[in-house]
Write an enzyme that holds these catalytic residues in place. Structure first.
Site, PDB file in Angstrom:
ATOM      1  N   ASP A 182      -2.412   5.583  -2.964  1.00  0.00           N
ATOM      2  CA  ASP A 182      -2.923   6.871  -1.732  1.00  0.00           C
ATOM      3  C   ASP A 182      -1.982   7.669  -1.835  1.00  0.00           C
ATOM      4  OD1 ASP A 182      -5.179   6.485  -1.334  1.00  0.00           O
ATOM      5  OD2 ASP A 182      -5.185   5.254   0.515  1.00  0.00           O
ATOM      6  N   CYS A 198     -10.768   2.368  -7.259  1.00  0.00           N
ATOM      7  CA  CYS A 198      -9.937   2.626  -6.489  1.00  0.00           C
ATOM      8  C   CYS A 198      -9.024   1.543  -5.740  1.00  0.00           C
ATOM      9  CB  CYS A 198     -10.915   3.671  -5.422  1.00  0.00           C
ATOM     10  SG  CYS A 198      -9.475   4.371  -4.274  1.00  0.00           S
ATOM     11  N   ASP A 213     -15.631  12.258  -1.443  1.00  0.00           N
ATOM     12  CA  ASP A 213     -15.196  11.445  -0.955  1.00  0.00           C
ATOM     13  C   ASP A 213     -16.080  10.417   0.455  1.00  0.00           C
ATOM     14  OD1 ASP A 213     -12.382   9.539  -0.409  1.00  0.00           O
ATOM     15  OD2 ASP A 213     -11.737   9.884  -1.795  1.00  0.00           O
ATOM     16  N   ASP A 214     -15.361   9.774   1.105  1.00  0.00           N
ATOM     17  CA  ASP A 214     -16.135   8.865   2.288  1.00  0.00           C
ATOM     18  C   ASP A 214     -16.536  10.324   3.044  1.00  0.00           C
ATOM     19  OD1 ASP A 214     -15.765   6.962   3.941  1.00  0.00           O
ATOM     20  OD2 ASP A 214     -14.259   6.175   3.582  1.00  0.00           O
ATOM     21  N   LYS A 268     -16.476   6.741  -8.144  1.00  0.00           N
ATOM     22  CA  LYS A 268     -15.248   6.276  -7.016  1.00  0.00           C
ATOM     23  C   LYS A 268     -15.609   5.151  -5.755  1.00  0.00           C
ATOM     24  CE  LYS A 268     -11.036   7.019  -3.886  1.00  0.00           C
ATOM     25  NZ  LYS A 268     -10.161   8.712  -3.632  1.00  0.00           N
ATOM     26  N   TRP A 269     -15.013   3.671  -7.132  1.00  0.00           N
ATOM     27  CA  TRP A 269     -15.298   2.515  -5.798  1.00  0.00           C
ATOM     28  C   TRP A 269     -14.027   2.410  -5.453  1.00  0.00           C
ATOM     29  CZ3 TRP A 269     -19.684  -0.583  -8.017  1.00  0.00           C
ATOM     30  CH2 TRP A 269     -19.832  -1.413  -7.721  1.00  0.00           C
ATOM     31  N   ASP A 270     -14.461   2.229  -3.677  1.00  0.00           N
ATOM     32  CA  ASP A 270     -12.918   1.851  -3.386  1.00  0.00           C
ATOM     33  C   ASP A 270     -13.046   0.494  -2.875  1.00  0.00           C
ATOM     34  OD1 ASP A 270     -11.070   2.531  -1.779  1.00  0.00           O
ATOM     35  OD2 ASP A 270     -11.345   4.263  -0.491  1.00  0.00           O
ATOM     36  N   ASN A 303     -11.329  -1.184   0.527  1.00  0.00           N
ATOM     37  CA  ASN A 303     -10.102  -0.968   1.877  1.00  0.00           C
ATOM     38  C   ASN A 303      -9.646  -2.535   2.433  1.00  0.00           C
ATOM     39  OD1 ASN A 303      -9.183   1.846   1.078  1.00  0.00           O
ATOM     40  ND2 ASN A 303     -11.208   2.195   1.550  1.00  0.00           N
ATOM     41  N   TRP A 308       1.000  -1.055  -0.161  1.00  0.00           N
ATOM     42  CA  TRP A 308      -0.079  -0.324   0.273  1.00  0.00           C
ATOM     43  C   TRP A 308       0.810   1.529   0.147  1.00  0.00           C
ATOM     44  CZ3 TRP A 308      -0.308   4.392   3.713  1.00  0.00           C
ATOM     45  CH2 TRP A 308      -1.512   4.749   3.833  1.00  0.00           C
ATOM     46  N   ARG A 348      -9.612  -2.255   8.735  1.00  0.00           N
ATOM     47  CA  ARG A 348      -9.818  -0.975   8.424  1.00  0.00           C
ATOM     48  C   ARG A 348     -11.154  -1.329   9.345  1.00  0.00           C
ATOM     49  NH1 ARG A 348     -11.374   3.253   4.237  1.00  0.00           N
ATOM     50  NH2 ARG A 348     -10.010   4.877   4.953  1.00  0.00           N
TER      51      ARG A 348
HETATM   52  C1  DGJ Z   1      -8.828   4.431   0.393  1.00  0.00           C
HETATM   53  C2  DGJ Z   1      -8.761   5.118  -0.889  1.00  0.00           C
HETATM   54  O1  DGJ Z   1      -7.526   5.036  -1.704  1.00  0.00           O
HETATM   55  C3  DGJ Z   1      -8.272   7.139  -0.621  1.00  0.00           C
HETATM   56  O2  DGJ Z   1      -8.444   8.107  -1.991  1.00  0.00           O
HETATM   57  C4  DGJ Z   1     -10.259   7.001   0.387  1.00  0.00           C
HETATM   58  O3  DGJ Z   1     -11.216   7.303  -0.711  1.00  0.00           O
HETATM   59  C5  DGJ Z   1     -10.017   6.314   1.122  1.00  0.00           C
HETATM   60  N1  DGJ Z   1      -9.634   4.959   1.224  1.00  0.00           N
HETATM   61  C6  DGJ Z   1     -11.889   6.841   2.017  1.00  0.00           C
HETATM   62  O4  DGJ Z   1     -11.746   6.185   2.807  1.00  0.00           O
END
Ligand code: DGJ
Length: 734
Positions: A541, A519, A355-356, A469-471, A473, A188, A435
């Site tokens: 990121d 994303c 964003d978030d 924007k499709w995240d 994590n 990451w 997370r």
């Molecule tokens: C991870 C993404 O890569 C960031 O750009 C952002 O959108 C955060 N998540 C938001 O939680």
């Protein structure tokens, strides 16, 4: 010579001629403009791999063969199985219903089809020698782009079920004195680090077992250079990319015969696929290209192919974006966002992405430990909803986009309370959070419906939303599905990705114009499987420009600039703490799809002025950067403390050149980078852009021939550690 010796000689000659005549029954080729794949059907009806490389149109020599049916290891099968006389890592390994663990495939038929003039599909039908098991090897040749993709279908026509333990997308054997593998590793915020190494005897594997965001630590892509390290403009190289967003494994095996066997496909670990009678499995596609002119040509092939066939809205110009994440995180309200939109508009930004942090009421998304899954607007932060913001942006002449992470759920959410069975987990092991979140079970059609419905609701409430924007994590761990039956739990990895793709298909069908960004935590889904549905990806990121030079250089090997989102952020950088000049940050982001990732309110007047002018410049250069041909000139990986690249329009009338210092260059040194891709006989006007402080190029009207620029190079004053320079080249029409 004695009579019986002569007789045996004649006999031997006759025999070998017969054996020779029998050894190749037929040749088959898959061709593109400059390359071809050649296979032969031998006298045993085995399909033998003969050639992948420079185009050979006359296949007659492939029949005058030098091999006998006993020398199979020299001419491997097109799709090696576990069984027969093959001892290499197999592309296919399965267990038949009666417990037999071997397979041997034989050629049955071949079919070709031209869905469009540039594309030829070839299906080679194979069947097991002893069982009713059908294997089709599909090739799609993209003529102009010199790209060939391959996938395989396995159909079980045996009475009972078959357990497929390994089913690769492609097998590629290569023969040379030495092989150099470039692969892309990282973590990451340090994605796409390129590493080249010589392969030695044995097996080297590139793989992921993480299930989700599989491209941060390794990538399902490779470059193989024959007989020496890869170069940009010369040498034979092969590029391969697996179009798959789940677990993968690419194996590189050098055997006793010095043959390099590359087996690429889904990772077989814990992923056996049970096929009942009549059931079929289809592998992901492996995309391949061959270049006899080094890596740059290989990349151009991938870029041309991506724009035409692999990316959503491949040729459309990508807007300049301001994304709210690094600027305000999850701590905002309506006024703050409206102000940000206003400020972005005055900079010339075209699309604002929230964003978030915009959702969740019972469990408000005020930190990352709550709210995921509850995709209703947080009424406290945004009392008038998303549509109000879309309208506000519209009034300012801007478009609007929204962040979502629909595959995930926080334990602190109404969704988790309501649907605990939708979480990926087993009964006896802990469902570990990452997370603070769990993964939703996309093998379950109800979960797929939920995600499609969520997107539907968002767009219904804000019909003019143009970008998502499709995240994603987290990884998958301790996987288990309440939906899949006990004897199909190992289908999880396959069905998860298929479930995800089916969601994308449905969204794309209903909203063909919407722009989607992959994303995935930054750099987690840089693969052609997901890119098919996306316009671009968030490459990392890590927005620190120095790191971005390495990441973007790596990504450029396979992906075009239009797909690589790159945002200017603050100094010191939030991830690395490094402080870089604003000009450097812009110069780096402008070599891809430009955006910003900061709070404009925190910029000084001077910075705002520079940003505004750089954005305006980018818009003018955008067609060349996003749709032109890339030429990599100096690699940041070469340790020369400098990197450089340029883009040239198809008709060579315009070029954009970038150079970045990565270290101090002694003060008498001049930076003279030889350009590429220009018309040698044309004259170009050369301008420096984005000037802040001391210019790198001598002032005045500079006109130079393409030949001079490519053979000599233009001297630039670039000594300081983080100096950078952008030049525009415009062909003068005489
Ligand atoms: C991870 C993404 O890569 C960031 O750009 C952002 O959108 C955060 N998540 C938001 O939680």
């Amino acid at each position: 010579m004695k009579k019986n010796v002569i007789v045996s000689y004649v006999f031997l000659l006759l025999f070998s001629c017969t054996a020779f005549a029998q050894s190749v029954k037929r040749n088959v080729s898959v061709v593109t403009e400059n390359t071809c794949l050649v296979f032969s059907v031998d006298s045993n009806d085995e399909l033998i791999f003969r050639h992948y490389g420079k185009k050979i149109t006359d296949l007659a020599d492939f029949s005058k063969n030098l091999f006998t049916p006993t020398a199979h290891q020299n001419f491997p099968s097109v799709y090696p199985t576990y069984g027969g006389r093959s001892y290499i890592l197999p592309a296919l390994k399965l267990t038949h219903d009666d417990g037999v663990i071997c397979s041997e495939l034989r050629f049955v038929d071949i079919k070709t089809n031209n869905p469009e003039p540039n594309v030829t599909e070839t299906v080679i039908k194979l069947k097991d020698k002893a069982y009713d098991l059908l294997v089709d090897v599909h090739y799609t040749a993209y003529y102009k782009e010199d790209v060939i993709s391959q996938y395989v279908t396995v159909r079980n026509m045996e009475k009972g079920s078959v357990n497929v333990e390994q089913v690769a997308s492609s097998y590629l054997p290569l023969r040379a004195e030495s092989y150099y593998l470039s692969h892309f590793y990282g973590s990451w915020s340090k994605e796409m680090r390129m590493k080249e190494e010589e392969l030695t005897n044995g097996v080297k594997s590139i793989e992921s077992l993480k299930g989700v965001r599989t491209t941060q630590c390794e990538s399902p892509i490779f470059i193989i250079s024959l007989n020496g390290k890869s170069k940009e403009s010369e040498g034979e190289v092969y590029g391969g990319a697996l179009a798959w967003s789940g677990n993968y494994k690419l194996s590189f095996q050098i055997g006793e015969d010095k043959l390099l066997s590359i087996v690429s496909g889904m990772n077989p670990i814990a992923a056996a696929l049970k096929l009942d009678n009549g059931e079929e499995i289809k592998t992901p596609e492996m995309i391949l290209t061959y270049s006899s002119e080094g890596k740059n040509r290989m990349s151009q092939n991938f870029h041309h192919w991506s724009r035409r066939y692999a990316l959503a809205h491949g040729y459309d110009s990508r807007p300049v974006i301001l994304n709210s994440w690094e600027g305000v995180g999850v701590k905002f309200n309506e006024d703050k966002i409206c102000e940000m939109i206003d400020d972005a508009a005055s900079l010339g930004v075209e699309l604002f992405v929230l964003d978030d942090g915009w959702f969740g009421n019972k469990y408000p998304r005020d930190a990352t430990d709550a709210g995921l899954g509850d995709w209703q607007v947080n009424r406290k932060k945004l009392p008038h909803g998303i549509d109000y913001l879309v309208e506000h942006a519209k009034k300012k002449g801007m478009k609007f986009g929204l962040w979502i992470e629909p595959e995930m759920v926080n334990p602190n959410s109404e969704l988790a309370e309501k649907h605990p069975d939708w979480v990926v987990k087993t009964d006896r092991y802990t469902a570990y959070t990452e997370r603070s979140q769990w993964l939703l079970d996309l093998t379950n059609p109800e979960v797929q419906d939920f995600i499609v419905r969520t997107i539907d609701n968002i767009i219904t409430e804000a019909p003019e939303l143009v970008y998502i924007k499709w995240d994603a994590n987290r990884y998958a761990n301790n996987v288990g599905s309440s939906y899949l039956p006990a004897d199909r739990q190992s289908r999880f990895w396959y069905d998860y990705v298929k479930g995800l793709y089916s969601v994308y298909e449905r969204i794309r069908e209903k909203y063909p114009d919407i722009m989607l960004q992959a994303c995935s935590s930054g750099g987690g889904r840089m693969d052609f499987g997901s890119l098919k549905y996306h316009d671009e990806f968030w490459a990392s990121d890590n927005t620190n420009a120095v790191d971005r030079i390495f990441i973007q250089y790596g990504a450029s090997m396979f992906f075009p600039a239009s797909a690589i989102a790159s945002h200017v952020s603050v100094a010191p950088n939030q991830q690395t703490g490094m402080s870089l000049p604003l000009k450097y940050r812009f110069d780096v982001a402008m070599s891809c799809r430009l955006g910003m990732e900061l709070q404009p309110k925190e910029m000084t007047e001077k910075e705002l002025e520079f940003a505004k002018s750089a954005i305006e410049t980018y818009k003018r250069l955008r067609p060349v950067i996003q749709n032109g041909d890339l030429y990599r000139l100096i690699s940041p990986y070469d340790g020369v403390d400098r990197a450089s690249l340029m883009y040239v329009s198809e008709n060579k009338s315009q070029g954009v050149f970038f150079v970045y210092n990565l270290g101090y260059h002694e003060r008498n040194e001049r930076c003279m980078v030889r350009m590429q891709g220009l018309d040698p006989d044309a004259e170009y006007k050369v301008y420096e852009l984005n000037i802040m402080g001391r210019p790198a190029l001598k002032k005045g009207d500079i006109r130079l021939s393409g030949r001079y620029l490519m053979e000599v190079g233009i001297p630039l004053l670039m000594n300081k550690t983080h100096d950078s320079c952008v030049l525009e080249l415009i062909k003068i029409n005489k």
